[in-house]
Design a protein around this motif. Sequence first.
Motif, short mmCIF file in Angstrom:
data_model
loop_
_atom_site.label_atom_id
_atom_site.label_comp_id
_atom_site.label_asym_id
_atom_site.label_seq_id
_atom_site.Cartn_x
_atom_site.Cartn_y
_atom_site.Cartn_z
N PHE A 251 0.83 -1.21 0.00
CA PHE A 251 0.00 0.00 0.00
C PHE A 251 0.87 1.26 0.00
CE2 PHE A 251 -2.59 -3.41 1.63
CZ PHE A 251 -3.77 -3.23 0.93
N ASP A 252 0.33 2.28 -0.66
CA ASP A 252 1.10 3.51 -0.79
C ASP A 252 0.95 4.40 0.45
OD1 ASP A 252 -1.42 4.59 -1.00
OD2 ASP A 252 -1.31 4.95 -3.16
N VAL A 253 1.52 5.59 0.34
CA VAL A 253 1.54 6.52 1.47
C VAL A 253 0.13 6.87 1.95
CG1 VAL A 253 2.19 8.87 2.13
CG2 VAL A 253 3.74 7.50 0.74
N ALA A 254 -0.82 6.91 1.01
CA ALA A 254 -2.18 7.36 1.34
C ALA A 254 -2.80 6.53 2.47
CB ALA A 254 -3.07 7.30 0.10
N TYR A 255 -2.57 5.23 2.47
CA TYR A 255 -3.17 4.38 3.51
C TYR A 255 -2.72 4.83 4.90
CZ TYR A 255 -3.99 0.35 6.53
OH TYR A 255 -4.37 -0.45 7.58
N PHE A 256 -1.43 5.10 5.05
CA PHE A 256 -0.90 5.46 6.36
C PHE A 256 -1.21 6.91 6.72
CE2 PHE A 256 1.54 1.97 4.67
CZ PHE A 256 1.53 1.08 5.73
N MET A 257 -1.44 7.75 5.71
CA MET A 257 -1.81 9.14 5.98
C MET A 257 -3.26 9.25 6.41
SD MET A 257 0.85 11.10 5.37
CE MET A 257 0.16 12.72 5.13
N LYS A 258 -4.11 8.40 5.87
CA LYS A 258 -5.55 8.52 6.11
C LYS A 258 -6.02 7.81 7.37
CE LYS A 258 -6.57 8.85 1.16
NZ LYS A 258 -6.99 10.23 1.11
N HIS A 259 -5.15 7.01 8.00
CA HIS A 259 -5.56 6.27 9.19
C HIS A 259 -4.62 6.58 10.35
CE1 HIS A 259 -8.58 3.80 7.17
NE2 HIS A 259 -7.74 3.71 6.17
N SER A 260 -5.20 6.71 11.53
CA SER A 260 -4.40 6.94 12.74
C SER A 260 -3.65 5.65 13.11
CB SER A 260 -5.31 7.34 13.90
OG SER A 260 -6.17 6.25 14.25
N VAL A 261 -2.70 5.78 14.01
CA VAL A 261 -1.94 4.61 14.45
C VAL A 261 -2.88 3.58 15.08
CG1 VAL A 261 -0.17 3.79 16.05
CG2 VAL A 261 0.19 5.90 14.78
#
Length: 453
Positions: free
Chosen positions: A233-243
């Motif tokens: 998965f690209d950056v968007a997945y980690f940007m759009k979801h909190s830890v």
Amino acid sequence: WHALEEMNRWGVLGKLLPSFNRIVGQMQHDLFHAYTVDQHTLLAIRYLRYFTHSENAHELPLCTELMMAMKGSWRLVLALLYHDIGKGRGGDHSKIGAEIVRQMCRDFEITGEDADYIEFLVREHLTMSMVAQKQDISDPEVVENFAKKVGTMERLVGLYLLTVCDIRATGPKIWNAWKAQLLEDLFYSTARFLKGKGIDRDLLVSRRRKDALRMTRFTPEQRDRINKFWDNFDVAYFMKHSVRNIVWHAKVLLPHLDSSKSFVASRPLRGMEHAHEILILTQDRPELFARIVSNLQQYGLSIAEARIHTGRDGRVVDSFIVVDDGSDPNFEQEFAHFQEILAEKLDLAEKLPPPLRGRPSRQSKLFPISPQASLRPDAAGKQYMLSIVTTDRLGLLASIARVFVKYGINLVTARITTLGERAEDVFLIESAKLRDPVFCAEFEKAVLEALEL
């Protein structure tokens, strides 16, 4: 607040501030404002007053903390008193209100930074709500543009408090924990930017992956498996979801990573009644979004947000925020069974069912909304924003999803905003065909036709 209400009741406020007199008893002809303009204004000030009492801190602790520390809070009261003063005069009421409040400041010899601050809040009183609810606030460019418009932490604090009070005073069904969370997230992201701590995407992704693994008790083998999965998965997945969200995803998806079957999980949304987050792991395929939406709406669930992530290996991780109407006491038990049925239906090659049709309410007949659809490139010019405004109805999202299928449009994210009977939805979409103006015109026309059904 008590003094203002009494002054308004006896006509003194309108005598003191002639421009306020024009909004006294003024009806708001829409489906989501429950009060006249003057009632809404004074109620917003009442909510602001709540934040000055520590006994209310449990409700919205950030608002109480900011209000307690605010200097010159009288300016925020004045901004609230004038934020809707331009309504009923034709044109953009925010700009009209800014002109009126600027003249008021001159009349009462309010000058310099104080006058600029009050005028800014009146002119931009809708901006934070629009950005939080209709734009992708996980995108650093969105946050940066908003931060540049706000300019200072002092303005950000005032705009945040004003926005919360404004929405809460609109009507009893408009404010909810989901909107509260969106505004709070935007506040923190913007504050970070204004304090000189810009967002480095790569660094943020690396930190979120490390923090997520630190919060789990995975074995070394499990860590390797989830890391390989994340690499898809690209950056968007980690940007759009909190830890916390990423941790939950990892824990529930780990046992199913080697399965070819679809998997569906859910959990209640914290702080919001009758709301759940649904997580779906499946293989990408045509009509997938339309199929998911159709099943959710057939079950009577209202969708508040959709986040779509397609991995390089062809697997999809979709998350939906859904709300039920709270009428079924056995909902939780039935919902667990529904998740199993949804997973099975996603793997079947059945014909897509027609979208459900709901009858328009009596209120929507009294206040008809002309359907609107607009398409424009996003800030980066790589994806497109489709904005729609129409009367909300059962099956609306499924109808729009069918248009996406027909025109080969990929959905990236969706923000679903319902204001009473009014739907204001924003879809971030992508397709190479959208570079063609003729195709865009045909696509927009098809969306409008779907809204009018």
